[in-house]
Structure formats: C-alpha cells, structure tokens
Design a protein around this motif. Structure first.
Motif, PDB file in Angstrom:
ATOM      1  N   LYS A  52       0.805  -1.225   0.000  1.00 46.98           N
ATOM      2  CA  LYS A  52       0.000   0.000   0.000  1.00 46.98           C
ATOM      3  C   LYS A  52       0.838   1.276   0.000  1.00 46.98           C
ATOM      4  CE  LYS A  52      -3.511   0.825   2.522  1.00 46.98           C
ATOM      5  NZ  LYS A  52      -4.821   1.155   1.974  1.00 46.98           N
ATOM      6  N   SER A 143      -8.156  -0.915   3.525  1.00 46.51           N
ATOM      7  CA  SER A 143      -8.740  -0.913   2.188  1.00 46.51           C
ATOM      8  C   SER A 143      -7.635  -1.255   1.180  1.00 46.51           C
ATOM      9  CB  SER A 143      -9.357   0.454   1.901  1.00 46.51           C
ATOM     10  OG  SER A 143      -8.421   1.488   2.179  1.00 46.51           O
ATOM     11  N   ASN A 145      -6.145  -0.430  -1.488  1.00 48.27           N
ATOM     12  CA  ASN A 145      -5.720   0.590  -2.444  1.00 48.27           C
ATOM     13  C   ASN A 145      -4.381   1.141  -1.998  1.00 48.27           C
ATOM     14  OD1 ASN A 145      -7.841   1.620  -0.332  1.00 48.27           O
ATOM     15  ND2 ASN A 145      -6.384   3.294  -0.624  1.00 48.27           N
ATOM     16  N   SER A 151     -10.680   4.025  -2.260  1.00 51.65           N
ATOM     17  CA  SER A 151     -10.865   2.623  -1.849  1.00 51.65           C
ATOM     18  C   SER A 151     -11.580   1.845  -2.947  1.00 51.65           C
ATOM     19  CB  SER A 151     -11.705   2.550  -0.567  1.00 51.65           C
ATOM     20  OG  SER A 151     -11.052   3.217   0.483  1.00 51.65           O
ATOM     21  N   SER A 228      -7.580   7.092   9.351  1.00 53.35           N
ATOM     22  CA  SER A 228      -7.579   7.459   7.927  1.00 53.35           C
ATOM     23  C   SER A 228      -8.302   8.769   7.726  1.00 53.35           C
ATOM     24  CB  SER A 228      -8.343   6.420   7.106  1.00 53.35           C
ATOM     25  OG  SER A 228      -7.513   5.366   6.815  1.00 53.35           O
TER      26      SER A 228
HETATM   27 MG    MG Z   1      -8.145   3.102   3.559  1.00 52.28          MG
END
Ligand code: MG
Ligand code: TXA
Length: 319
Positions: A52, A143, A145, A151, A228
């Motif tokens: 990520k 998530s 991404n 996301s 986040s």
């Molecule tokens: Mg996230």
C-alpha cells in the motif's frame, strides 16, 4: 496472483490456508475491499504496508468472524460497546478499544488501542471462520488501495490499484460490488460514551437509537488518535475534484439524478438516493481517472444518515 470469483468450499479453504501461510488475500466486504493478512504474522503485516506504500505507524483494523472473539483482542470493553457489537455486527462498524496483549505494536501503530470489526460479507465471514479453525486469530485488512487513494469497491478495482504489487501466492476474491461503498464507521469506545472517529454507513442516529448514552456521540474535529479519516486529504483520484453544481465543458460530473447534465459535460454517476451515491462514488471517481479527466465536479449529499459520511469523504477528496 490468483483470482477466485466462484466462492466454493474449496476456494474458501484455499484463501484461509493462504492467509495462514503468510500470504495476502484481498477480499470483499460490505463497505470496500480489504487487503488481508494474518494479524499475528509480522512478515505478512509488513507486506501490507509495502504493497500500500502506507506509513508503518498507521494502525490497521483486525477482522474477526464473530463478536464472541472480541475479548481476545480487546480488554476493558464498556457495556455500550458490547451493545453496539451485538446490534451492528456483522456490519459496517469498527470499534476502537483498549488492546489485549494479542494486539501488537505492529498493527496498532504503537497505540494502546486496537480497532476491531466483524465484516458483513458471506464469503469473507466464511474465510475468517476457516482461518480461525486453522488456528488463526484475526485478519488485519486496510482498504485494498494505495495509501491516500480511492478505496476499491470491486475486485477489478483492487487489481487495478495494487495487482502489480501482489505475487503469485496472493489471492484476490471477487465477491461482487460492495453493498455500501464507503468505509466502516469507526467508533472510539474508550470513554464513558462513544465517539465517532470516522463517519460511515452506521450513522449517528443509528448509534443513538440503541446506545444509552447521555451525551450525543460526536464527530471530533482533530482526532487524538491516528485515523484514515483524520488526514486532511485522502481518498483521492488523479483528477482534481471540486464541490460544484456548475461543471464546465470537459468536466466529469457526479450529481443526483434530478440534476441535468450541462452540454459537453461527462456524467459519471446519477444516484437517486444517498445510499446509491455512497455505493457509486468511488467507482465513478475511478471511471473519471480511466477517462483521464482532469476535473470532476461533485455535489454534497443531504446531511443525514450515510450522507454525513459522503460529505466527510468529499471534504477529504477535495482538500
Ligand atoms: Mg483506507
Ligand atoms: O470498512 C473498512 O473499515 C475497511 C474494510 C476493508 O474493513 N477498512 C478500512 O481500513 O477502511 P483502513 O486501514 O483503510 O482504514 C481504517 C483506519 C486506519 O487508517 C486507522 O487510521 C484507523 O482505522 N485505525 C485503526 N486502528 C486504530 C486505532 N487503534 N485507533 C484509531 N484509529 C485506528
């Protein structure tokens, strides 16, 4: 990377075994797709951060198959948190609680709290159950991404976002489009009443309706803990996004169905309700990027229910 689109008992077992073996499994949830790793496997968790490009002090959510496993991960659980879990799990809600010794610094970013959730997607619950029956304790999953980006709400969006970072032993589970399309509501349960750290599909009204709290749950402006949603800018596509009902020629446009599309404007989504808006928002932003649009105009949602979460994301996307 293997892709599983037909979730049979055998493929559920493959996915769970893969997690036990320290591989990554991207799976569907009712909110967005997650990138899962064995929460107790240091190397697997380190790979999540690597795939990520996420700062390593940024904590992860532990996913478990049942509320019954909550006490493994958390301690000093207030009664209202148990009530919330009872009502909303499996479902789009994450509870932040004092951590147990099982929750290492690796997944909590060194904080003395842990975030836990029971996701509401059948295939993923089956994988978690199988993983637990093989001796696993929990699966951490942000998530799926790149850090700071939109996301994914479909398996193909996961593959677009991080497919090139996954290796041949990792798996992506295709479980269809995420039902809600926005990340879970994160609720801090350390105090005498709940605090919403990240608005989501479980609304303030939902929480108030079942929780005997004297004080209204509130959204804190400057989170004391890392979330986040606490970052000023987040969930960003490549296109510039602005809040406006007046798009210009060549702009992308996301607005409710009742708003017409001006000439020369590229309509990306026309939801009829806030629920539809939530479900379509991220996919529409990814669509804008696939069309290489430079600017997208979006409209705010009515300030109630999931509309609060939509507007929260719009603020971060447009920051
Ligand atoms: Mg996230
Ligand atoms: O809907 C969701 O919550 C999805 C699906 C996959 O479950 N997951 C998700 O994870 O959105 P992520 O990592 O993208 O965002 C969750 C945020 C983290 O960025 C982190 O800041 C916050 O939850 N978080 C995790 N542990 C925390 C803690 N102990 N205290 C405060 N915030 C925490």
């Amino acid at each position: 990377m293997g892709i599983i689109s037909n979730c049979t008992a055998a493929s559920i077992k493959d996915a769970a075994t893969s997690l036990i073996n320290g591989n990554l499994v991207a799976f569907p949830t009712e909110t967005v797709y997650g990138l899962g790793a064995d929460a107790c496997n240091e190397r697997a968790v380190a790979r999540i951060y690597e795939v990520k490009s996420r700062p390593s002090d940024h904590p992860l959510i532990v996913h478990i198959s049942s509320t019954k496993l909550l006490d493994k991960w958390a301690r000093c659980i207030p009664e209202y948190a148990r009530t919330l879990a009872q009502y909303f799990w499996p479902g789009p809600m994450t509870l932040v609680l004092r951590r147990s010794s099982l929750a290492s610094d690796l997944i909590t970013g060194g904080q003395d709290t842990v975030a836990v959730r029971v996701p509401g997607h059948r295939a993923t619950i089956s994988i978690l159950k199988e993983f637990e029956s093989l001796g696993g304790q929990g699966v951490v999953a942000p998530s799926a991404n790149k850090f700071g980006r939109v996301s994914p709400t479909t398996a193909s969006a996961v593959i677009d976002a991080i497919g090139n970072k996954l290796n041949s032993s990792d798996i992506v589970i295709d479980g269809g489009q995420s039902a809600f399309g926005l990340e879970s509501t994160i609720i801090d349960c350390q105090d005498i009443s709940p605090k919403i750290l990240r608005p989501g599909p479980i609304s303030i009204a939902d929480i108030n309706s079942i929780c005997e709290v004297k004080k209204q749950p509130y959204i804190i402006q400057i989170p004391l803990v890392r979330v986040s949603g606490g970052f000023k800018s987040h969930y960003k596509p490549c296109a510039q996004v602005i809040i406006s009902e007046n798009p210009q020629k060549g702009d992308g446009f996301i607005a409710f169905k009742s708003t017409p599309t001006p000439e020369g404007v590229i309509r990306l989504a026309s939801p009829e309700t806030s629920e539809e808006y939530a479900r379509q928002l991220y996919e529409a932003l990814r669509f804008a990027d696939s069309l290489k649009l430079s600017r997208v105009c979006v409209v705010r949602a009515p300030i109630q229910g999931i509309g609060i979460a939509i507007n929260d994301r719009l603020v971060k996307i447009t920051a």
